[in-house]
Scaffold this motif. Sequence first.
Motif, PDB file in Angstrom:
ATOM      1  N   HIS A  70       8.218  -5.604   2.818  1.00 54.08           N
ATOM      2  CA  HIS A  70       9.372  -6.499   2.793  1.00 54.08           C
ATOM      3  C   HIS A  70      10.047  -6.515   1.421  1.00 54.08           C
ATOM      4  CE1 HIS A  70       9.228  -8.396   6.764  1.00 54.08           C
ATOM      5  NE2 HIS A  70       7.922  -8.282   6.680  1.00 54.08           N
ATOM      6  N   LEU A  71       9.268  -6.486   0.349  1.00 60.09           N
ATOM      7  CA  LEU A  71       9.852  -6.605  -0.980  1.00 60.09           C
ATOM      8  C   LEU A  71      10.575  -5.330  -1.419  1.00 60.09           C
ATOM      9  CD1 LEU A  71       6.959  -8.577  -2.685  1.00 60.09           C
ATOM     10  CD2 LEU A  71       9.246  -9.424  -2.150  1.00 60.09           C
ATOM     11  N   ARG A  72      10.116  -4.199  -0.966  1.00 65.76           N
ATOM     12  CA  ARG A  72      10.803  -2.960  -1.318  1.00 65.76           C
ATOM     13  C   ARG A  72      12.056  -2.758  -0.460  1.00 65.76           C
ATOM     14  NH1 ARG A  72       8.429   1.124  -4.209  1.00 65.76           N
ATOM     15  NH2 ARG A  72       9.216   2.705  -2.769  1.00 65.76           N
ATOM     16  N   GLY A  73      12.104  -3.412   0.699  1.00 62.69           N
ATOM     17  CA  GLY A  73      13.306  -3.397   1.519  1.00 62.69           C
ATOM     18  C   GLY A  73      13.539  -2.092   2.250  1.00 62.69           C
ATOM     19  N   GLY A  74      13.945  -2.207   3.508  1.00 64.02           N
ATOM     20  CA  GLY A  74      14.366  -1.040   4.270  1.00 64.02           C
ATOM     21  C   GLY A  74      13.259  -0.240   4.921  1.00 64.02           C
ATOM     22  N   GLU A  75      11.998  -0.482   4.577  1.00 64.93           N
ATOM     23  CA  GLU A  75      10.916   0.306   5.164  1.00 64.93           C
ATOM     24  C   GLU A  75      10.614  -0.192   6.584  1.00 64.93           C
ATOM     25  OE1 GLU A  75       7.488   0.697   2.748  1.00 64.93           O
ATOM     26  OE2 GLU A  75       8.606   1.134   0.922  1.00 64.93           O
ATOM     27  N   ARG A  76      10.230   0.716   7.450  1.00 62.38           N
ATOM     28  CA  ARG A  76       9.961   0.378   8.842  1.00 62.38           C
ATOM     29  C   ARG A  76       8.481   0.082   9.041  1.00 62.38           C
ATOM     30  NH1 ARG A  76      14.650   1.407  11.376  1.00 62.38           N
ATOM     31  NH2 ARG A  76      13.788   0.912  13.416  1.00 62.38           N
ATOM     32  N   SER A  77       8.195  -0.817   9.969  1.00 61.44           N
ATOM     33  CA  SER A  77       6.817  -1.210  10.248  1.00 61.44           C
ATOM     34  C   SER A  77       6.230  -0.324  11.345  1.00 61.44           C
ATOM     35  CB  SER A  77       6.778  -2.667  10.695  1.00 61.44           C
ATOM     36  OG  SER A  77       7.354  -2.810  11.981  1.00 61.44           O
ATOM     37  N   ALA A  78       4.945  -0.572  11.660  1.00 62.23           N
ATOM     38  CA  ALA A  78       4.304   0.174  12.744  1.00 62.23           C
ATOM     39  C   ALA A  78       4.979  -0.110  14.074  1.00 62.23           C
ATOM     40  CB  ALA A  78       2.822  -0.199  12.815  1.00 62.23           C
TER      41      ALA A  78
ATOM     42  N   ASP B 173      11.145 -14.833   3.286  1.00 58.85           N
ATOM     43  CA  ASP B 173      11.290 -15.730   2.141  1.00 58.85           C
ATOM     44  C   ASP B 173      10.035 -15.585   1.291  1.00 58.85           C
ATOM     45  OD1 ASP B 173      11.694 -17.692   0.293  1.00 58.85           O
ATOM     46  OD2 ASP B 173      11.539 -19.371   1.676  1.00 58.85           O
ATOM     47  N   ALA B 174      10.099 -14.732   0.279  1.00 62.76           N
ATOM     48  CA  ALA B 174       8.903 -14.412  -0.490  1.00 62.76           C
ATOM     49  C   ALA B 174       8.373 -15.594  -1.292  1.00 62.76           C
ATOM     50  CB  ALA B 174       9.195 -13.240  -1.438  1.00 62.76           C
ATOM     51  N   SER B 175       9.188 -16.630  -1.488  1.00 64.88           N
ATOM     52  CA  SER B 175       8.711 -17.810  -2.215  1.00 64.88           C
ATOM     53  C   SER B 175       7.876 -18.726  -1.334  1.00 64.88           C
ATOM     54  CB  SER B 175       9.901 -18.600  -2.792  1.00 64.88           C
ATOM     55  OG  SER B 175      10.618 -17.821  -3.722  1.00 64.88           O
TER      56      SER B 175
ATOM     57  N   PRO C  76      12.522 -21.599   6.669  1.00 62.86           N
ATOM     58  CA  PRO C  76      11.700 -20.611   7.383  1.00 62.86           C
ATOM     59  C   PRO C  76      11.072 -19.597   6.433  1.00 62.86           C
ATOM     60  CG  PRO C  76      13.851 -20.888   8.435  1.00 62.86           C
ATOM     61  CD  PRO C  76      13.921 -21.612   7.135  1.00 62.86           C
ATOM     62  N   ALA C  77       9.862 -19.162   6.783  1.00 55.55           N
ATOM     63  CA  ALA C  77       9.205 -18.129   5.991  1.00 55.55           C
ATOM     64  C   ALA C  77       9.769 -16.758   6.302  1.00 55.55           C
ATOM     65  CB  ALA C  77       7.701 -18.145   6.256  1.00 55.55           C
TER      66      ALA C  77
END
Length: 410
Positions: A19-27, A255-257, A263-264
Motif C-alpha cells: 500500500h505504501l509504495r502504491g500501485g502494486e497489485r495483490s494476490a 489510512d496508514a496513520s 476509515p482504515a
Amino acid sequence: MTPAEMRLESLCLRGLIRHLRGGERSAYGGATDTLREEDLNALRMWWALSGPVGALALRCATRPREIAGALRDMRREVTGELPGTPDAAASALIQAISCDPAAFVVTEAAGTWISGPNRVLAKTLDSARGALRAAALHARRGLFDGPARERLSVIDAALRTAPLRDILSSPAGKARIVAHERRQAAKARAPLYRLAWDCASALLRVEALERESLAELLASDVLPRLETWRRFEMACLLEIAEALSAAAGVPCALDASFVAGRPAACIGDVDVWWQRAIRSRPEEELDEGERMAADLAESLGVAVGTARADLTIERRGRILAIVECKWFGSSSSVPGAILEACNQLTGYARDAAFRQGDNSAAILSRSLIALADRDNVPLTVGTGPVGCVGLSDLGSTALGSWAMSVLAGA
C-alpha cells in the motif's frame, strides 16, 4: 518468535509495503491507490519513532557536551594591534578610505556551533520534531499517538540545548542540508555524528520508498510497538481490503496513520473500519439476558454502547459485515474463541440491524470470525450463517468469494 507470529509479521509487512509504495497489485489482483502526502507523513512519523532517532535525541538531551564546536574564519576591522592575519588588499582600501595608516582588516579564528555535522544533527532532529507535531495534529487518538507524544518531549528537550537552539535560530538553520555536509557527518569520528548521519540517511531512503528500508523500519520499529492481537487485526484488515478491492475493481486507499474516527481503508464507497463503536439498541429492545449484562457492566462503571467491533465493512454508513478477530497461543483455545466471537458478532449484528432497519441474520451471513488457528474447524467464507477463516488462510485468495458476497449484499 513463534512460526505463527513470524507469519503474522510477514503478512503485515507485505500488505503495508504494497500500500505504501502504491500501485502494486495483490494476490487477489486488486490494485492499491497512488501514494498520498498523508502516507508520506505517516512514514516520516514512523521514522521519527524509530530506535535510532530516539537514541539520537536522548543522547543530545542528556549529553550535550558531546556536541562539538568548530572554528570559523572571521574578518573584522582593527586599529593598532593585529589579532590575526591581515588582508593586504582590504587593509590598503580601508586605510585609503579612512586616512588611518593603522587601520587593518584581519582574519582570525572564532568559535561557532555552525558546522556540517552539527547542521546535520540539528536539522535531522528538527525534521523528526516536525513529523511528530504533524502526527499529533492530524493523527489524534491513532495507534501511535501516545508514543509520538512521548518521543516529541525527548526531541524538544534535545533541541532546547544551546548549540542546537543557536543553529536552528540562525540563517544557517533554515537552509537545506547539502551533500558535502552529509559526507562530513559520515566521516566524523564522534559516535553522535555518525548516528545523526545514519538517521538522516534513513529518512532519505524511506522518503524514496526503498523497499528494503521500509521493511527494516516496519519490522524493527513499527510492528513491535503493537501487541500481537493488534498485529493480527492489522493483517486481517489488510487482507480484507485487498479482497474487497479486487472484487469491486477499485483501488484500495489505506489510512496508514490508523486514526480513530475515520476509515482504515477505503475502496470506492466501501469503508473498512478498525475498532468501530456500534451503538447498542435501546433498553426496551434488549432481551432479559442482555439487560442483565448491561446492568452488571453499568455497576462496574462501563456504559452500554462502548463495545467496539474489531473490523466493520460499511457502505455509506450502512454496516454490511463485521469481522471479529481472535488471537490465542494454543489450538485448545479454538472452541472458547469461537463461542466468544459468536456472542459478540450476534450482539453487534442485532444492534446494527436495529439502527439501519436491516436483518441481523443477513449481516451475520456476510460476517467473519478470524482465528489464529482454525484447527479442525472448516474454512467457510461467503456461505453459511457466518464465515470462519484462520491465519493460515491469509496471504492467498481465500477471501475472494467472501468479498464478492459482501458487495453483493450491499
